[in-house]
Design a protein around this motif. Structure first.
Motif, PDB file in Angstrom:
ATOM      1  N   LEU A  19      58.894  98.711  74.565  1.00  0.00           N
ATOM      2  CA  LEU A  19      58.079  98.348  75.734  1.00  0.00           C
ATOM      3  C   LEU A  19      57.499  96.940  75.621  1.00  0.00           C
ATOM      4  O   LEU A  19      57.223  96.294  76.632  1.00  0.00           O
ATOM      5  CB  LEU A  19      56.946  99.363  75.917  1.00  0.00           C
ATOM      6  N   ALA A  20      57.310  96.489  74.387  1.00  0.00           N
ATOM      7  CA  ALA A  20      56.728  95.158  74.173  1.00  0.00           C
ATOM      8  C   ALA A  20      57.747  94.193  73.583  1.00  0.00           C
ATOM      9  O   ALA A  20      57.397  93.272  72.850  1.00  0.00           O
ATOM     10  CB  ALA A  20      55.510  95.271  73.252  1.00  0.00           C
ATOM     11  N   SER A  21      59.011  94.378  73.913  1.00  0.00           N
ATOM     12  CA  SER A  21      60.070  93.540  73.364  1.00  0.00           C
ATOM     13  C   SER A  21      59.985  92.111  73.895  1.00  0.00           C
ATOM     14  O   SER A  21      59.289  91.822  74.866  1.00  0.00           O
ATOM     15  CB  SER A  21      61.441  94.126  73.705  1.00  0.00           C
ATOM     16  N   ASP A  22      60.722  91.217  73.248  1.00  0.00           N
ATOM     17  CA  ASP A  22      60.736  89.818  73.673  1.00  0.00           C
ATOM     18  C   ASP A  22      61.236  89.678  75.110  1.00  0.00           C
ATOM     19  O   ASP A  22      60.766  88.808  75.857  1.00  0.00           O
ATOM     20  CB  ASP A  22      61.638  89.010  72.729  1.00  0.00           C
ATOM     21  N   THR A  23      62.169  90.543  75.511  1.00  0.00           N
ATOM     22  CA  THR A  23      62.700  90.489  76.876  1.00  0.00           C
ATOM     23  C   THR A  23      61.605  90.780  77.894  1.00  0.00           C
ATOM     24  O   THR A  23      61.571  90.175  78.972  1.00  0.00           O
ATOM     25  CB  THR A  23      63.847  91.500  77.044  1.00  0.00           C
ATOM     26  N   VAL A  24      60.724  91.703  77.582  1.00  0.00           N
ATOM     27  CA  VAL A  24      59.621  92.040  78.483  1.00  0.00           C
ATOM     28  C   VAL A  24      58.670  90.845  78.618  1.00  0.00           C
ATOM     29  O   VAL A  24      58.246  90.494  79.726  1.00  0.00           O
ATOM     30  CB  VAL A  24      58.866  93.287  77.978  1.00  0.00           C
ATOM     31  N   TRP A  25      58.337  90.206  77.507  1.00  0.00           N
ATOM     32  CA  TRP A  25      57.476  89.022  77.547  1.00  0.00           C
ATOM     33  C   TRP A  25      58.151  87.906  78.350  1.00  0.00           C
ATOM     34  O   TRP A  25      57.506  87.208  79.125  1.00  0.00           O
ATOM     35  CB  TRP A  25      57.186  88.534  76.119  1.00  0.00           C
ATOM     36  N   MET A  26      59.454  87.774  78.163  1.00  0.00           N
ATOM     37  CA  MET A  26      60.198  86.756  78.895  1.00  0.00           C
ATOM     38  C   MET A  26      60.150  87.021  80.394  1.00  0.00           C
ATOM     39  O   MET A  26      59.878  86.111  81.192  1.00  0.00           O
ATOM     40  CB  MET A  26      61.655  86.729  78.413  1.00  0.00           C
ATOM     41  N   ALA A  27      60.408  88.267  80.791  1.00  0.00           N
ATOM     42  CA  ALA A  27      60.408  88.617  82.213  1.00  0.00           C
ATOM     43  C   ALA A  27      59.029  88.399  82.835  1.00  0.00           C
ATOM     44  O   ALA A  27      58.910  87.885  83.954  1.00  0.00           O
ATOM     45  CB  ALA A  27      60.835  90.070  82.388  1.00  0.00           C
ATOM     46  N   ALA A  28      57.977  88.786  82.107  1.00  0.00           N
ATOM     47  CA  ALA A  28      56.615  88.612  82.615  1.00  0.00           C
ATOM     48  C   ALA A  28      56.289  87.131  82.794  1.00  0.00           C
ATOM     49  O   ALA A  28      55.689  86.724  83.797  1.00  0.00           O
ATOM     50  CB  ALA A  28      55.614  89.263  81.665  1.00  0.00           C
TER      51      ALA A  28
END
Length: 429
Positions: free
Chosen positions: A282-291
């Motif tokens: 849920l807190a992966s790098d992809t999630v941070w990137m998308a946010a």
């Protein structure tokens, strides 16, 4: 040019260069851009982290959590048993089996895990035959490019949403201009079939080499995976619920996000996923990137920069360019960029530019975004093009010049078929 627009342009250039250099993670780069925009007053502190509550970002996070559970199901073990049976056969049947199972695996496991798994499989092939290990492994890489993220299963379901995050604010969240979870299948099926047919008959153009399985490290994590029937049932139900919920997103609205989030809770309560595993996904790098990209996209629009860039490129394309010409140009440029630069970086950096051109020229942003995303998946020409390209070249010690006789026709067929398919299903005008 206003000060706000100048700062936004500088941040955009910094982001693009950082993505292409690849020294730091995409999530770190995206959030760095958000902080710069905040400290310089381009965006408000209140909006800086609004990306984390964006519905697309929520769906991306939960899709990655569900994908982590898919890896614990016995799907790959079933495929392994089927392939072991096929290895007793020769010729075209074995070829069809390897290609078919690669197509299935990439829908469930994604590109990199599929390549790692199939490396174990191709090592059992007779290396003295025409279907030697190096040829088949590079062929599997090509098939993976041709069929990437066609079905919205696991992490694949997040790919259209990730693209949406790069330009959602530019189109004011208009769902008609955003990618749906089945759009990649709809526009990409014909190109996938065309490139697969080419692969089935042109694989002998791939050079023969000796593979080096240690070139990318161990394909296994050293731990024997234990599969249970309960896990298979729970994962299958959650996958089905996720696909149904996201497929009917426009009909049921916010409930689709609740359904997918509920699936993650079910996976935790049934012990298919541990809390640590779920939080990690849920807190992966992809999630941070998308946010981060969601906020950067909003800044590009609010500053007026997207209109300036869009009009400039539109002038380069000429007066009243045809939809086919526009699609062909974006597909060709994307494939060229992706040949030498990482495909994910190209999607993140080039999609907002393509959408800005579409908005300035009265085109359908959805069509341009699809062309760019489908074309960027064809990262096969050079080791830096994608993760699977780097794996294929490293394991097989292929020379890009020698593989060009197979790769160039593959890419040309991809560009042409993507151009026509996207214009048929999603006309530019």
């Amino acid at each position: 040019m206003t000060l706000q627009m100048g700062i936004t342009m500088a941040v955009l250039i910094f982001m693009i260069i950082s993505f292409f250099v690849g020294k730091y993670s995409y999530g770190l780069i995206s959030m760095t851009c958000v902080i710069i925009l905040t400290l310089t007053g381009v965006i408000t502190p209140e909006s800086a982290f609004s990306g984390f509550s964006n519905t697309n970002v929520v769906l991306i996070a939960t899709a990655f959590a569900i994908n982590a559970a898919v890896a614990k199901a016995s799907y790959s073990e079933v495929v392994k048993r089927k392939i072991s049976v096929l290895q007793k056969k020769n010729g075209f049947v074995l070829l069809l089996g390897l290609v078919g199972f690669s197509i299935v695996l990439i829908q469930f496991m994604g590109m990199t895990p599929t390549m790692a798994f199939m490396l174990l499989v191709i090592q059992t092939l007779d290396d003295e035959s025409d279907m030697c290990q190096s040829r088949m492994y590079f062929l599997i890489a090509a098939i993976s490019c041709a069929w990437f993220a066609r079905l919205p299963i696991g992490a694949n379901a997040a790919m259209p949403l990730l693209t949406n995050a790069t330009y959602e604010k530019m189109v004011d969240g208009n769902s008609e201009y955003l990618l749906g979870i089945f759009d990649l299948l709809k526009a990409g099926l014909i190109p996938s079939i065309v490139m697969t047919i080419y692969c089935l008959f042109a694989w002998r153009l791939i050079p023969r080499t000796k593979i080096d399985v240690n070139a990318i490290g161990s394909a296994q994590n050293g731990k024997e995976q234990i599969y249970t029937r309960k896990t298979d049932i729970v994962v299958s139900i959650c996958l089905a619920a996720m696909i149904i919920g996201m497929a009917f997103n426009r009909q049921i609205g916010a409930y689709s996000y609740a359904i997918v989030s509920a699936c993650v809770l079910v996976l935790i309560y049934t012990n298919v996923l541990t809390i640590k595993e779920a939080v990690s996904a849920l807190a992966s790098d992809t999630v941070w990137m998308a946010a981060g990209l969601t906020v950067v996209s909003s800044a590009l629009t609010n500053s007026g920069l997207t209109n300036v860039v869009g009009n400039f490129i539109l002038n380069v394309l000429g007066e009243n360019p045809s939809g086919l010409f526009v699609s062909f140009v974006f597909s060709l440029v994307t494939v060229i960029l992706t040949t030498f630069l990482n495909n994910t970086a190209v999607i993140l950096a080039f999609t907002p530019i393509g959408v800005s051109v579409a908005l300035a020229g009265g085109m359908n942003p959805r069509a341009i975004a699809l062309v760019i995303m489908l074309s960027a998946s064809l990262g096969l020409g050079f080791p830096t093009a994608s993760n699977i390209a780097s794996m294929a070249f490293a394991v097989c010690h292929h020379n890009p010049l020698k593989t060009a006789k197979f790769v160039i026709p593959f890419l040309l067929l991809g560009i042409i078929s993507i151009t026509f398919s996207c214009n048929f299903f999603f006309p530019v005008y």
